[in-house]
Design a protein around this motif. Structure first.
Motif: not given
Ligand SMILES: Nc1ncnc2c1ncn2[C@@H]1O[C@H](COP(=O)(O)OP(=O)(O)OP(=O)(O)O)[C@@H](O)[C@H]1O
Ligand SMILES: [Mg+2]
Lengths: 309, 255
Positions: A254-255, A240-241, A246-247, A261-264
């Motif tokens: 962070g990479k 939910g980011l 993210i930016q 829907a998810q971010v690593l």
């Protein structure tokens, strides 16, 4: 008693007609302690086999000296107390496993019932009892590696030198060899082995040495070398980011890898974890997981190799 | 000493299982046997032909076995790295080399004996009497084999199997021609080449010394003193070659 000690041990090879010099081992100073398992690490061509051959008198050093069990390596009688498994061993094709071990036992002056018993024990130990009447030319690569290990132990050596004992073995075979090495240590023997299979080293070695291009770059316990607290990186999975979030995370170092829907998020600098977590929560994200990755021997090994090349 | 025996016996045992050896001995026997057939093609000299072919076969196959098995046992072992494990044991390098040599001598003895038995059988079939000349000729063939194996071991101690085989083969051929070297040298005007040829004459084994097949077949008496001196020469020559081999082997690196 010091099982292995070297002082400025150096080996140069001369190649071809141009007599170009290759320094395979460059002034090695090493001390292996009584009763430990010492892992000798190095990339292909680092000089591991060269070192081992020098220690066993198969090569003559260009410069420097070495001692095995406190006696100079030129002294053949020290071999009475040394066991050796060469790299990619090849043995007498036409002998059976049993005859082969008996022959090698006789070279140590053993014989009679004690030797027969020892041979039996060793075959059992390397799980080759069923193959004891089979000629070695009918052995598979892994079986040859096992019989090679058995011959290295025929004389109940105080010091065991193994050149890549795990190579050619399947996972079960590798575990067996690890167990055998550990049991040797329990019996009070010193084990010196070369390898590039790093997880095995981390699991069983008391100390390791890292050889890069003929130079010893690091020696110590795995913990000393890798560092106890050493968290090398942190990975978190966030749901939910927002894009803006993210930016921002990227800007903080962070990479980012999107997975639906998810971010690593991967962070190579562990000290910034707190601020990143805060950022995630602030921008409406939800933390699914957070995994710290410890610095492994592999990281260290790759660093050392890179620095040494 | 005991280590030399252990290595020698192991060499012997291992080679008894090598099929190449059986094949060579088999062909040797075949050739010896064929002498009966060949002798019927010619009139008269049957006994001589049978003996001629018999001795020549024993000699030829002995030399082939000596070279190929000899090379295999030392330089192939280095190439295949078996030697690493042996020399990592409390074994001196000279013990390894001498053990190998003795094992080979034993193998050659057995193989020669098998061919000799075949030969004697053929003599029996052909109703040819067994003279002492034949025994002397066969003994000297065996001494020749011992010299050739020593040479094979020497080359194996520092070079590759292929080169060792070629060099040993070359020495075998030249070894039968050394007397010609001497004759050639005597004819030459140039002192230097004469000196070189003379030097070669003394350095190379004079294998023709061991060849009394002709007199044996033709029933010409061979003086016992000649046989004794040929044996002494062969043993001494082999001992010197082995000594040189041990010195070379002691210094070499196993790469
Ligand atoms: N006989 C030789 N002649 C010339 N150079 C050699 C010889 N043997 C080894 N070298 C060189 O010495 C260096 C070290 O070789 P060595 O066999 O000791 O490496 P290693 O660490 O055992 O490698 P690997 O993991 O591949 O077994 C290499 O650069 C190799 O090319
Ligand atoms: Mg190696």
């Amino acid at each position: 008693m010091t099982p292995i000690r070297t002082d400025g041990l150096t080996k140069e090879f001369r190649l071809g007609l141009g007599r170009q010099r290759v320094v395979a081992l460059d002034r090695l100073n090493l001390e292996v302690h009584q009763g430990e398992i010492f892992g000798f690490l190095g990339h292909n061509g680092a000089g591991k086999t060269t070192t081992i051959k020098l220690l066993l008198g198969l090569l003559a050093p260009t410069a420097g000296q070495a001692w095995i069990l406190d006696r100079p390596i030129e002294d053949v009688t020290i071999k009475q107390q040394v066991g050796f498994l060469p790299e990619a061993p090849y043995f007498y094709e036409y002998l059976t496993a049993e005859e082969f071990l008996t022959f090698y036992g006789q070279l140590f002056g053993l014989g009679g019932a004690p030797l027969t018993k020892k041979v039996e024990e060793l075959l059992e130990m390397v799980a080759l009892t069923d193959a004891r009447r089979l000629q070695l030319r009918k052995f598979s690569k892994g079986m040859l590696q096992r019989i090679g290990l058995a011959q290295a132990l025929i004389n109940d050596p105080a010091l065991v030198v193994l050149d890549e004992p795990m190579s050619g073995l399947d996972p079960i075979g590798r575990r067996d060899v690890r167990d055998i090495i550990l049991s040797l240590k329990e019996e009070g023997k010193t084990v010196f082995f070369s390898t590039h299979i790093l997880p095995d080293v981390e699991m069983i070695c008391d100390r390791v040495g890292i050889l890069v291009r003929g130079r010893l770059r690091a020696v110590g316990t795995v913990q000393d070398l890798v560092g106890t607290s050493g968290v090398a990186s942190v990975e978190m999975v966030v749901a939910g980011l927002t894009d803006a979030g993210i930016q921002e995370a990227e800007r903080q170092g962070g990479k980012v890898l999107r997975r639906g829907a998810q971010v690593l998020l991967r962070l190579d600098d562990p000290s910034r974890v707190d601020s990143l977590v805060e950022l995630v929560l602030r921008s409406g994200g939800r933390l699914v997981s957070l995994v710290p990755h410890k610095r492994t021997l592999e990281d260290l090994f790759l660093e050392q190799v890179k620095a040494g090349l | 000493m005991s280590r030399i025996i252990v290595i020698a016996l192991n060499t012997f045992k291992e080679n008894l299982r090598d099929k190449i050896l059986y094949n060579l001995v088999f062909f040797g026997l075949l050739l010896i046997g064929s002498s009966i057939l060949l002798s019927t093609l010619t009139m008269g000299e049957q006994a001589k032909i049978i003996q001629d072919i018999g001795l020549a076969s024993i000699n030829l196959f002995g030399v082939i076995i000596a070279i190929f098995v000899g090379i295999g046992l030392v330089s192939k072992e280095i190439e295949k790295r078996t030697i690493y494990t042996i020399l990592a044991k409390p074994v001196q390098r000279y013990q390894f080399l001498l053990g190998r040599y003795c094992g080979l001598a034993l193998i050659l003895l057995v193989n020669t004996a098998i061919m000799v038995v075949g030969f004697f059988f053929i003599l029996l079939v052909g109703k040819i009497s067994l003279g002492s000349g034949l025994i002397k000729a066969i003994s000297l063939i065996y001494i020749e084999l011992l010299v050739i194996v020593a040479v094979a071991v020497m080359f194996s101690s520092f070079t590759t199997p292929t080169l060792s085989a070629s060099f040993t083969l070359a020495i075998c051929v030249i070894g039968h021609l050394t007397a010609d070297l001497r004759v050639l040298g005597a004819k030459l005007q140039n002192e230097l080449t004469k000196g070189i040829l003379d030097g070669l004459y003394y350095m190379l084994p004079n294998l023709e010394y061991f060849n009394v097949k002709g007199p044996a077949v033709h029933g010409i008496a061979i003086a016992p003193l000649y046989v004794v001196s040929a044996i002494a020469y062969g043993v001494l020559y082999s001992a010197v070659i082995l000594l040189i081999s041990c010195v070379i082997f002691q210094r070499r690196d196993f790469k």
